[in-house]
Design a protein around this motif. Sequence first.
Motif, PDB file in Angstrom:
ATOM      1  N   HIS A 253       0.867  -1.180   0.000  1.00 19.23           N
ATOM      2  CA  HIS A 253       0.000   0.000   0.000  1.00 19.23           C
ATOM      3  C   HIS A 253       0.903   1.229   0.000  1.00 19.23           C
ATOM      4  O   HIS A 253       1.778   1.363   0.866  1.00 19.23           O
ATOM      5  N   VAL A 254       0.720   2.102  -0.988  1.00 15.03           N
ATOM      6  CA  VAL A 254       1.459   3.366  -1.023  1.00 15.03           C
ATOM      7  C   VAL A 254       0.483   4.473  -0.643  1.00 15.03           C
ATOM      8  O   VAL A 254      -0.437   4.802  -1.407  1.00 15.03           O
ATOM      9  N   SER A 255       0.650   5.000   0.537  1.00 15.91           N
ATOM     10  CA  SER A 255      -0.293   5.988   1.068  1.00 15.91           C
ATOM     11  C   SER A 255      -0.010   7.385   0.535  1.00 15.91           C
ATOM     12  O   SER A 255       1.081   7.664   0.005  1.00 15.91           O
ATOM     13  N   ALA A 256      -0.999   8.262   0.694  1.00 14.87           N
ATOM     14  CA  ALA A 256      -0.801   9.660   0.327  1.00 14.87           C
ATOM     15  C   ALA A 256       0.315  10.276   1.164  1.00 14.87           C
ATOM     16  O   ALA A 256       1.086  11.107   0.672  1.00 14.87           O
ATOM     17  N   ALA A 257       0.414   9.852   2.421  1.00 13.68           N
ATOM     18  CA  ALA A 257       1.482  10.371   3.287  1.00 13.68           C
ATOM     19  C   ALA A 257       2.857   9.990   2.739  1.00 13.68           C
ATOM     20  O   ALA A 257       3.797  10.786   2.769  1.00 13.68           O
ATOM     21  N   GLU A 279      -5.467   6.415  -2.879  1.00  9.14           N
ATOM     22  CA  GLU A 279      -4.125   5.912  -2.608  1.00  9.14           C
ATOM     23  C   GLU A 279      -3.819   4.776  -3.578  1.00  9.14           C
ATOM     24  O   GLU A 279      -4.608   4.513  -4.490  1.00  9.14           O
ATOM     25  N   LEU A 280      -2.687   4.124  -3.424  1.00 14.13           N
ATOM     26  CA  LEU A 280      -2.223   3.169  -4.440  1.00 14.13           C
ATOM     27  C   LEU A 280      -1.968   1.772  -3.878  1.00 14.13           C
ATOM     28  O   LEU A 280      -1.434   1.622  -2.771  1.00 14.13           O
ATOM     29  N   LEU A 281      -2.344   0.782  -4.677  1.00 13.93           N
ATOM     30  CA  LEU A 281      -1.901  -0.590  -4.468  1.00 13.93           C
ATOM     31  C   LEU A 281      -0.792  -0.858  -5.479  1.00 13.93           C
ATOM     32  O   LEU A 281      -0.968  -0.587  -6.683  1.00 13.93           O
ATOM     33  N   VAL A 282       0.337  -1.359  -5.026  1.00 15.56           N
ATOM     34  CA  VAL A 282       1.410  -1.787  -5.932  1.00 15.56           C
ATOM     35  C   VAL A 282       1.598  -3.272  -5.689  1.00 15.56           C
ATOM     36  O   VAL A 282       1.898  -3.706  -4.573  1.00 15.56           O
ATOM     37  N   ALA A 283       1.389  -4.067  -6.758  1.00 10.15           N
ATOM     38  CA  ALA A 283       1.407  -5.526  -6.638  1.00 10.15           C
ATOM     39  C   ALA A 283       2.333  -6.108  -7.691  1.00 10.15           C
ATOM     40  O   ALA A 283       2.350  -5.664  -8.836  1.00 10.15           O
TER      41      ALA A 283
END
Length: 285
Positions: A253-257, A279-283
């Motif tokens: 999980h790549v958060s906005a923070a 926000e982002l999922l990177v898989a």
Amino acid sequence: MPKTPNAAADSTAVRVALWRALHVEVDPPPHVLEDKVGLKLAAPDDAWRSRPDMSPFTRPFRASIVARARFIEDLVAEQAASGVGQYVILGAGLDTFAQRRPEVASRVLVFEVDRPGPQAWKRQRLVDLGFGIPSFLRLVPVDFEAGDTWWERLAEAGFDPNRPAVIASTGVSMYLTKEAIAATLRQVAALAPGSTLAMSFMLPIELADPEVRPAIERAADGARASGTPFISFFMPMEMLALGREAGFRDVQHVSAAALAQRYFAGRTDGLRPPNNSEELLVART
């Protein structure tokens, strides 16, 4: 040649392009993303800066848009340097990576997947503006309403599922059912080892920072009124679980923070993406 139905840019894609242009125009450097090409493609009237969705109130969302784009372009550059040779943009809209970053884009095959009408319009704009369609750019029209499947159209355009790829899907998942998102995740998880998916997702609106919640609610109301309602919201742990269930080897999980720390640290103008919004999922396979 038959007239392509709905041959015009999607209004959401235009808004994203204008926000990216506004970042260069009104936010002080250093700029997270330098994109003036999208503005040329959109060719809005002279009053575009006075649109309600360009007001200072939408500034955090402008930051979110440029942050996610920069993150994905950094990811593509990093993967291309490691030998990954394919980059797929699902719901490409007015993305301009191929025009702005030819030094990276020319080392990979870039596949832009979008609906036939808006994509035909974009193709014509690229030609009219003198950019043309370089050999490394494949525009892949997919008519979901007619039952097209994006991976079949990708293969027809020259995509090789047996070679690693970066797949990006931003600003799309909120319009899809959980089942449709899970199906996309399973499809990408079946790609060659060494492939990476970056997918944005929206957190439940009530979790957003109080100062941006009204704007998100207005966006949701507008999406509903235009017939494309926001359907899916996820907590980060839910999105990570979906990725694992789909068969990915590694999910993050790549958060906005995290994006704020990476791209906005040291700014004195307060520009930063809102927490608990998109926000982002990177898989990775």
